[in-house]
Motif scaffolding. Structure first.
Motif, PDB file in Angstrom:
ATOM      1  N   ARG A  10       0.834  -1.207   0.000  1.00 21.29           N
ATOM      2  CA  ARG A  10       0.000   0.000   0.000  1.00 21.29           C
ATOM      3  C   ARG A  10       0.865   1.251   0.000  1.00 21.29           C
ATOM      4  O   ARG A  10       0.518   2.270  -0.611  1.00 21.29           O
ATOM      5  CB  ARG A  10      -0.939   0.007   1.207  1.00 21.29           C
ATOM      6  CG  ARG A  10      -1.980  -1.100   1.196  1.00 21.29           C
ATOM      7  CD  ARG A  10      -2.829  -1.064  -0.056  1.00 21.29           C
ATOM      8  NE  ARG A  10      -3.787  -2.163  -0.107  1.00 21.29           N
ATOM      9  CZ  ARG A  10      -4.334  -2.626  -1.218  1.00 21.29           C
ATOM     10  NH1 ARG A  10      -4.001  -2.107  -2.397  1.00 21.29           N
ATOM     11  NH2 ARG A  10      -5.192  -3.617  -1.177  1.00 21.29           N
ATOM     12  N   GLN A  13       1.931   1.682  -3.476  1.00 24.20           N
ATOM     13  CA  GLN A  13       0.799   2.228  -4.235  1.00 24.20           C
ATOM     14  C   GLN A  13       0.697   3.737  -4.019  1.00 24.20           C
ATOM     15  O   GLN A  13       0.502   4.506  -4.975  1.00 24.20           O
ATOM     16  CB  GLN A  13      -0.501   1.552  -3.792  1.00 24.20           C
ATOM     17  CG  GLN A  13      -1.752   2.119  -4.460  1.00 24.20           C
ATOM     18  CD  GLN A  13      -3.029   1.490  -3.930  1.00 24.20           C
ATOM     19  OE1 GLN A  13      -3.009   0.682  -3.000  1.00 24.20           O
ATOM     20  NE2 GLN A  13      -4.152   1.849  -4.512  1.00 24.20           N
ATOM     21  N   TYR A  14       0.842   4.165  -2.777  1.00 27.27           N
ATOM     22  CA  TYR A  14       0.790   5.599  -2.478  1.00 27.27           C
ATOM     23  C   TYR A  14       1.898   6.339  -3.220  1.00 27.27           C
ATOM     24  O   TYR A  14       1.688   7.443  -3.754  1.00 27.27           O
ATOM     25  CB  TYR A  14       0.916   5.832  -0.968  1.00 27.27           C
ATOM     26  CG  TYR A  14       0.948   7.296  -0.593  1.00 27.27           C
ATOM     27  CD1 TYR A  14      -0.231   8.038  -0.523  1.00 27.27           C
ATOM     28  CD2 TYR A  14       2.155   7.933  -0.338  1.00 27.27           C
ATOM     29  CE1 TYR A  14      -0.203   9.387  -0.196  1.00 27.27           C
ATOM     30  CE2 TYR A  14       2.191   9.283  -0.004  1.00 27.27           C
ATOM     31  CZ  TYR A  14       1.013  10.002   0.070  1.00 27.27           C
ATOM     32  OH  TYR A  14       1.053  11.339   0.384  1.00 27.27           O
ATOM     33  N   LYS A  25      -0.489   5.744 -12.991  1.00 28.36           N
ATOM     34  CA  LYS A  25      -1.674   5.529 -12.158  1.00 28.36           C
ATOM     35  C   LYS A  25      -2.653   4.582 -12.850  1.00 28.36           C
ATOM     36  O   LYS A  25      -3.210   3.664 -12.230  1.00 28.36           O
ATOM     37  CB  LYS A  25      -2.349   6.858 -11.854  1.00 28.36           C
ATOM     38  CG  LYS A  25      -1.502   7.800 -11.005  1.00 28.36           C
ATOM     39  CD  LYS A  25      -2.163   9.174 -10.872  1.00 28.36           C
ATOM     40  CE  LYS A  25      -1.247  10.152 -10.157  1.00 28.36           C
ATOM     41  NZ  LYS A  25      -1.842  11.504 -10.076  1.00 28.36           N
ATOM     42  N   PHE A  28      -1.189   1.041 -12.946  1.00 27.75           N
ATOM     43  CA  PHE A  28      -1.335   0.390 -11.641  1.00 27.75           C
ATOM     44  C   PHE A  28      -2.776  -0.101 -11.471  1.00 27.75           C
ATOM     45  O   PHE A  28      -3.005  -1.243 -11.034  1.00 27.75           O
ATOM     46  CB  PHE A  28      -0.971   1.353 -10.511  1.00 27.75           C
ATOM     47  CG  PHE A  28      -1.114   0.733  -9.152  1.00 27.75           C
ATOM     48  CD1 PHE A  28      -0.058   0.054  -8.575  1.00 27.75           C
ATOM     49  CD2 PHE A  28      -2.326   0.796  -8.463  1.00 27.75           C
ATOM     50  CE1 PHE A  28      -0.197  -0.552  -7.324  1.00 27.75           C
ATOM     51  CE2 PHE A  28      -2.466   0.197  -7.214  1.00 27.75           C
ATOM     52  CZ  PHE A  28      -1.400  -0.472  -6.652  1.00 27.75           C
ATOM     53  N   PHE A  32      -3.426  -4.069 -11.002  1.00 31.19           N
ATOM     54  CA  PHE A  32      -3.629  -4.462  -9.601  1.00 31.19           C
ATOM     55  C   PHE A  32      -5.050  -4.229  -9.074  1.00 31.19           C
ATOM     56  O   PHE A  32      -5.372  -4.707  -7.992  1.00 31.19           O
ATOM     57  CB  PHE A  32      -2.643  -3.709  -8.702  1.00 31.19           C
ATOM     58  CG  PHE A  32      -1.218  -4.123  -8.906  1.00 31.19           C
ATOM     59  CD1 PHE A  32      -0.725  -5.291  -8.342  1.00 31.19           C
ATOM     60  CD2 PHE A  32      -0.360  -3.358  -9.677  1.00 31.19           C
ATOM     61  CE1 PHE A  32       0.588  -5.687  -8.538  1.00 31.19           C
ATOM     62  CE2 PHE A  32       0.964  -3.739  -9.878  1.00 31.19           C
ATOM     63  CZ  PHE A  32       1.435  -4.913  -9.300  1.00 31.19           C
ATOM     64  N   LEU A 292       6.600   0.874  -9.895  1.00 28.65           N
ATOM     65  CA  LEU A 292       5.588   0.079 -10.593  1.00 28.65           C
ATOM     66  C   LEU A 292       6.229  -1.101 -11.316  1.00 28.65           C
ATOM     67  O   LEU A 292       5.710  -2.231 -11.273  1.00 28.65           O
ATOM     68  CB  LEU A 292       4.828   0.955 -11.587  1.00 28.65           C
ATOM     69  CG  LEU A 292       3.798   0.244 -12.463  1.00 28.65           C
ATOM     70  CD1 LEU A 292       2.722  -0.437 -11.624  1.00 28.65           C
ATOM     71  CD2 LEU A 292       3.166   1.226 -13.455  1.00 28.65           C
TER      72      LEU A 292
END
Length: 306
Positions: A10, A13-14, A25, A28, A32, A292
């Protein structure tokens, strides 16, 4: 066996959402979060120019709006994963037409960028010599020519170039190499290799294996502090290990997992000092791109716990 756990995932991801472009973005979200494929292609297409080529800083290290073969190869690295979509086919066909039009017969390939790259912010290695009208990247014929030949092979229906002769040229070039000085050039040959039919790919395999195993660093400290080729730069899934020892692959996987557990991101190993002024945003873009890229490799090896 070490896995990337939910909390550091996470945080990664942030990092991508905070630092990345809209492209990262959307990629991703697609890979995912079951995000739609069409919006990824739409975002890639936003970097395409009317001549069919790509520019507009899709390669963060040069901000040239105009098209270049290098930037077009970057776009096609993504588009090959979406080429079953009608929208992608249209984007790809225009890109191949651009590559046909920028082929340099004397070089039997492409130059990476035009001289006008100098008129816009760029990292030093992308600067064009005003007299020779080439950049440092052009010292290695295969970058991006070998990779581009791979795309022409995959999309033969869109090109007017003699693809078989281009493949033969790439094969002869690789076979003639006695030393390997550019891991980026060999990465381009790896991308070509993955787009060839099995019989043709097999002819490249011995020399490609030699090159990969010559170029990769086995030193974890070098991975952390120097700009070197890591095993997972070449081995991005369990499908193809080349000649790389599986224990070294595991070591590299665990290195990345530990980096993400500690930092929640993977930073470039090259200096941030290259990114002053108008280039400053490129650093953050690279953090998101590399983070990524590592997440996708870990996913392909089944090493993410969600």
């Amino acid at each position: 066996m070490l896995y990337l756990e939910k909390e550091p995932f996470r945080r990664a991801q942030y990092t991508i959402l905070e630092n990345g472009r809209e492209l990262e973005k959307r990629l991703f979200a697609y890979y995912f979060m079951d995000g739609p494929a069409n919006i990824v292609v739409e975002e890639i297409a936003s970097y395409q120019n009317v001549d069919g080529g790509f520019g507009n800083a899709i390669e963060p290290d040069f901000r040239l709006p105009a098209s270049s073969p290098m930037a077009t190869s970057v776009a096609l690295q993504h588009l090959v994963h979406f080429d079953d979509l009608p929208l992608a086919k249209g984007v790809i066909s225009k890109a191949i037409a651009y590559l046909d039009n920028t082929y340099v017969s004397e070089r039997k390939g492409w130059f990476a960028v035009p001289r006008t790259v100098n008129d816009y912010p760029h990292a030093p290695w992308w600067g064009c010599d005003e007299e020779k009208e080439i950049c440092a990247i052009d010292a290695n014929w295969g970058n991006p020519t070998a990779e581009i030949i791979g795309y022409l092979t995959r999309y033969r229906e869109f090109t007017n170039l003699d693809v078989d002769e281009l493949i033969s040229q790439a094969t002869r070039y690789l076979e003639s190499m006695n030393t390997f000085t550019s891991f980026h050039e060999i990465l381009c040959f790896v991308r070509l290799y993955r787009l060839l039919d099995e019989k043709t790919a097999a002819s490249l395999r011995p020399k490609l294996y030699e090159a990969v195993c010559t170029l990769i660093s086995k030193d974890e400290e070098e991975w952390r502090t120097e700009y070197v080729a890591k095993p997972l730069d070449f081995v991005t899934s369990p499908d193809e290990f080349f000649c790389v020892d599986r224990e070294l692959i595991e070591k590299n996987i665990e290195y990345y997992i530990n980096e993400l557990h500690t930092h929640g991101k993977i930073k470039p190993t090259w200096s941030k000092s290259f990114y002053d002024g108008e280039m400053s945003r490129a650093w953050d873009e690279w953090v998101a791109i590399i983070t990524l890229r590592v997440l996708l490799i870990l996913k392909s090896f089944g090493r993410i716990l969600l």
